[in-house]
Design a protein around this motif. Structure first.
Motif, PDB file in Angstrom:
ATOM      1  N   ASP A   3       0.809  -1.217   0.000  1.00  0.00           N
ATOM      2  CA  ASP A   3       0.000   0.000   0.000  1.00  0.00           C
ATOM      3  C   ASP A   3       0.837   1.259   0.000  1.00  0.00           C
ATOM      4  N   ALA A   4       1.992   1.231   0.665  1.00  0.00           N
ATOM      5  CA  ALA A   4       2.760   2.456   0.874  1.00  0.00           C
ATOM      6  C   ALA A   4       3.481   2.924  -0.391  1.00  0.00           C
ATOM      7  N   ALA A   5       3.976   2.019  -1.162  1.00  0.00           N
ATOM      8  CA  ALA A   5       4.799   2.400  -2.316  1.00  0.00           C
ATOM      9  C   ALA A   5       3.924   2.698  -3.532  1.00  0.00           C
ATOM     10  N   ILE A   6       4.362   3.697  -4.284  1.00  0.00           N
ATOM     11  CA  ILE A   6       3.704   4.046  -5.546  1.00  0.00           C
ATOM     12  C   ILE A   6       4.784   4.210  -6.611  1.00  0.00           C
ATOM     13  N   LEU A   7       4.519   3.668  -7.772  1.00  0.00           N
ATOM     14  CA  LEU A   7       5.377   3.878  -8.930  1.00  0.00           C
ATOM     15  C   LEU A   7       4.802   5.051  -9.720  1.00  0.00           C
ATOM     16  N   HIS A   8       5.585   6.113  -9.852  1.00  0.00           N
ATOM     17  CA  HIS A   8       5.198   7.290 -10.637  1.00  0.00           C
ATOM     18  C   HIS A   8       6.021   7.285 -11.924  1.00  0.00           C
ATOM     19  N   PHE A   9       5.356   7.560 -13.045  1.00  0.00           N
ATOM     20  CA  PHE A   9       6.081   7.691 -14.306  1.00  0.00           C
ATOM     21  C   PHE A   9       5.362   8.686 -15.196  1.00  0.00           C
ATOM     22  N   MET A  10       6.062   9.144 -16.255  1.00  0.00           N
ATOM     23  CA  MET A  10       5.627  10.307 -17.022  1.00  0.00           C
ATOM     24  C   MET A  10       5.354   9.984 -18.493  1.00  0.00           C
ATOM     25  N   CYS A  11       4.340  10.664 -18.997  1.00  0.00           N
ATOM     26  CA  CYS A  11       4.060  10.672 -20.423  1.00  0.00           C
ATOM     27  C   CYS A  11       3.944  12.131 -20.830  1.00  0.00           C
ATOM     28  N   GLY A  12       4.619  12.497 -21.878  1.00  0.00           N
ATOM     29  CA  GLY A  12       4.547  13.866 -22.373  1.00  0.00           C
ATOM     30  C   GLY A  12       5.531  14.035 -23.511  1.00  0.00           C
ATOM     31  N   ASN A  86       5.814   7.369 -23.608  1.00  0.00           N
ATOM     32  CA  ASN A  86       5.175   8.136 -24.678  1.00  0.00           C
ATOM     33  C   ASN A  86       4.562   7.310 -25.793  1.00  0.00           C
ATOM     34  N   THR A  87       4.748   6.003 -25.726  1.00  0.00           N
ATOM     35  CA  THR A  87       4.132   5.113 -26.709  1.00  0.00           C
ATOM     36  C   THR A  87       3.595   3.895 -25.959  1.00  0.00           C
ATOM     37  N   ALA A  88       2.695   3.183 -26.591  1.00  0.00           N
ATOM     38  CA  ALA A  88       2.169   1.968 -25.971  1.00  0.00           C
ATOM     39  C   ALA A  88       3.300   0.975 -25.708  1.00  0.00           C
ATOM     40  N   ALA A  89       4.261   0.882 -26.617  1.00  0.00           N
ATOM     41  CA  ALA A  89       5.387  -0.043 -26.425  1.00  0.00           C
ATOM     42  C   ALA A  89       6.230   0.358 -25.214  1.00  0.00           C
ATOM     43  N   LEU A 107       0.432   7.274 -13.668  1.00  0.00           N
ATOM     44  CA  LEU A 107       1.035   7.713 -14.918  1.00  0.00           C
ATOM     45  C   LEU A 107       0.672   9.190 -15.050  1.00  0.00           C
ATOM     46  N   HIS A 108       1.657  10.049 -14.919  1.00  0.00           N
ATOM     47  CA  HIS A 108       1.446  11.490 -14.994  1.00  0.00           C
ATOM     48  C   HIS A 108       1.577  11.917 -16.455  1.00  0.00           C
ATOM     49  N   TYR A 109       0.437  12.319 -17.024  1.00  0.00           N
ATOM     50  CA  TYR A 109       0.397  12.741 -18.420  1.00  0.00           C
ATOM     51  C   TYR A 109       0.480  14.258 -18.473  1.00  0.00           C
ATOM     52  N   LEU A 110       1.634  14.761 -18.934  1.00  0.00           N
ATOM     53  CA  LEU A 110       1.851  16.198 -19.074  1.00  0.00           C
ATOM     54  C   LEU A 110       1.371  16.605 -20.467  1.00  0.00           C
ATOM     55  N   ASP A 111       0.187  17.161 -20.512  1.00  0.00           N
ATOM     56  CA  ASP A 111      -0.458  17.534 -21.771  1.00  0.00           C
ATOM     57  C   ASP A 111      -0.101  18.991 -22.074  1.00  0.00           C
ATOM     58  N   ALA A 144       5.849  12.109 -34.110  1.00  0.00           N
ATOM     59  CA  ALA A 144       5.174  11.184 -35.029  1.00  0.00           C
ATOM     60  C   ALA A 144       4.840   9.856 -34.347  1.00  0.00           C
ATOM     61  N   HIS A 145       5.573   9.510 -33.286  1.00  0.00           N
ATOM     62  CA  HIS A 145       5.349   8.246 -32.570  1.00  0.00           C
ATOM     63  C   HIS A 145       4.582   8.434 -31.265  1.00  0.00           C
ATOM     64  N   PHE A 146       4.423   9.670 -30.827  1.00  0.00           N
ATOM     65  CA  PHE A 146       3.785   9.938 -29.542  1.00  0.00           C
ATOM     66  C   PHE A 146       2.331   9.466 -29.545  1.00  0.00           C
ATOM     67  N   ALA A 147       1.937   8.812 -28.460  1.00  0.00           N
ATOM     68  CA  ALA A 147       0.547   8.379 -28.295  1.00  0.00           C
ATOM     69  C   ALA A 147       0.162   8.543 -26.829  1.00  0.00           C
ATOM     70  N   ALA A 148      -0.843   9.343 -26.588  1.00  0.00           N
ATOM     71  CA  ALA A 148      -1.332   9.524 -25.221  1.00  0.00           C
ATOM     72  C   ALA A 148      -1.871   8.194 -24.701  1.00  0.00           C
ATOM     73  N   PRO A 149      -1.851   8.007 -23.399  1.00  0.00           N
ATOM     74  CA  PRO A 149      -2.378   6.752 -22.835  1.00  0.00           C
ATOM     75  C   PRO A 149      -3.874   6.610 -23.112  1.00  0.00           C
ATOM     76  N   THR A 150      -4.299   5.378 -23.264  1.00  0.00           N
ATOM     77  CA  THR A 150      -5.710   5.090 -23.540  1.00  0.00           C
ATOM     78  C   THR A 150      -6.316   4.302 -22.381  1.00  0.00           C
TER      79      THR A 150
END
Length: 163
Positions: A3-12, A86-89, A107-111, A144-150
């Motif tokens: 419960d205590a730990a969180i994985l934070h990562f970025m998309c932008g 930044n991509t599904a892969a 997943l922090h999406y910086l739009d 050209a490869h960027f894809a926002a999370p779905t």
């Protein structure tokens, strides 16, 4: 699940401010910060000369760190990964970390608009010298490869909009 730990990562997009955001997130959450850019620079000085070399070296770092990241998370230590999602892969690697460690994530999406990203890239290039991958051509190639999370990817997305 831990419960205590969180994985934070970025998309932008390139130049959206992911690294600055990641540093602030790690500081405010007492989390371990791992920066792909720092690791690439320190482990492979001058090794990233084009997108192909980036992909190869980034893959090596991800393979080397995956078990360590999961171990930290399982021990209740939150981790902020300043690695692009930044991509599904690319996001598939984060999914494996989440499933292997059993922790919560954000997943922090910086739009951020393209013009703002380009402006920030020009400022970064002026401060940091002539990095061959900090230019409009690289921005366009990556865009050209960027894809926002779905929703189908099943991530907990926290959206941060900026003009």
């Amino acid at each position: 699940m831990t419960d205590a730990a969180i994985l934070h990562f970025m998309c932008g997009k390139m130049g959206a401010g992911k690294s600055t955001f990641a540093m602030a997130m790690a500081s405010s959450n007492a989390a371990v910060l791992l920066s792909e850019d720092d690791l690439l620079r320190d482990l492979y000085p001058g090794g990233v000369t084009d997108l192909g070399s980036y992909v190869t070296l980034s893959g090596r770092i991800k393979r080397a760190l995956a078990d360590h990241i999961c171990a930290l998370l399982r021990q209740g230590i939150s981790v902020v990964l300043d690695f692009p999602a930044n991509t599904a892969a690319q996001r598939a690697w984060f999914r494996k970390l989440i499933e292997s460690s059993g922790v919560s994530h954000q997943l922090h999406y910086l739009d951020v608009p393209n013009d703002t990203c380009r402006h920030q890239l020009r400022e970064r290039r002026a401060r940091n010298g002539s990095d061959p991958l900090q230019d409009d051509a690289t921005f366009d190639a990556l865009l050209a490869h960027f894809a926002a999370p779905t929703p189908e990817e099943r991530f907990t997305v926290v959206r941060h909009e900026r003009t």
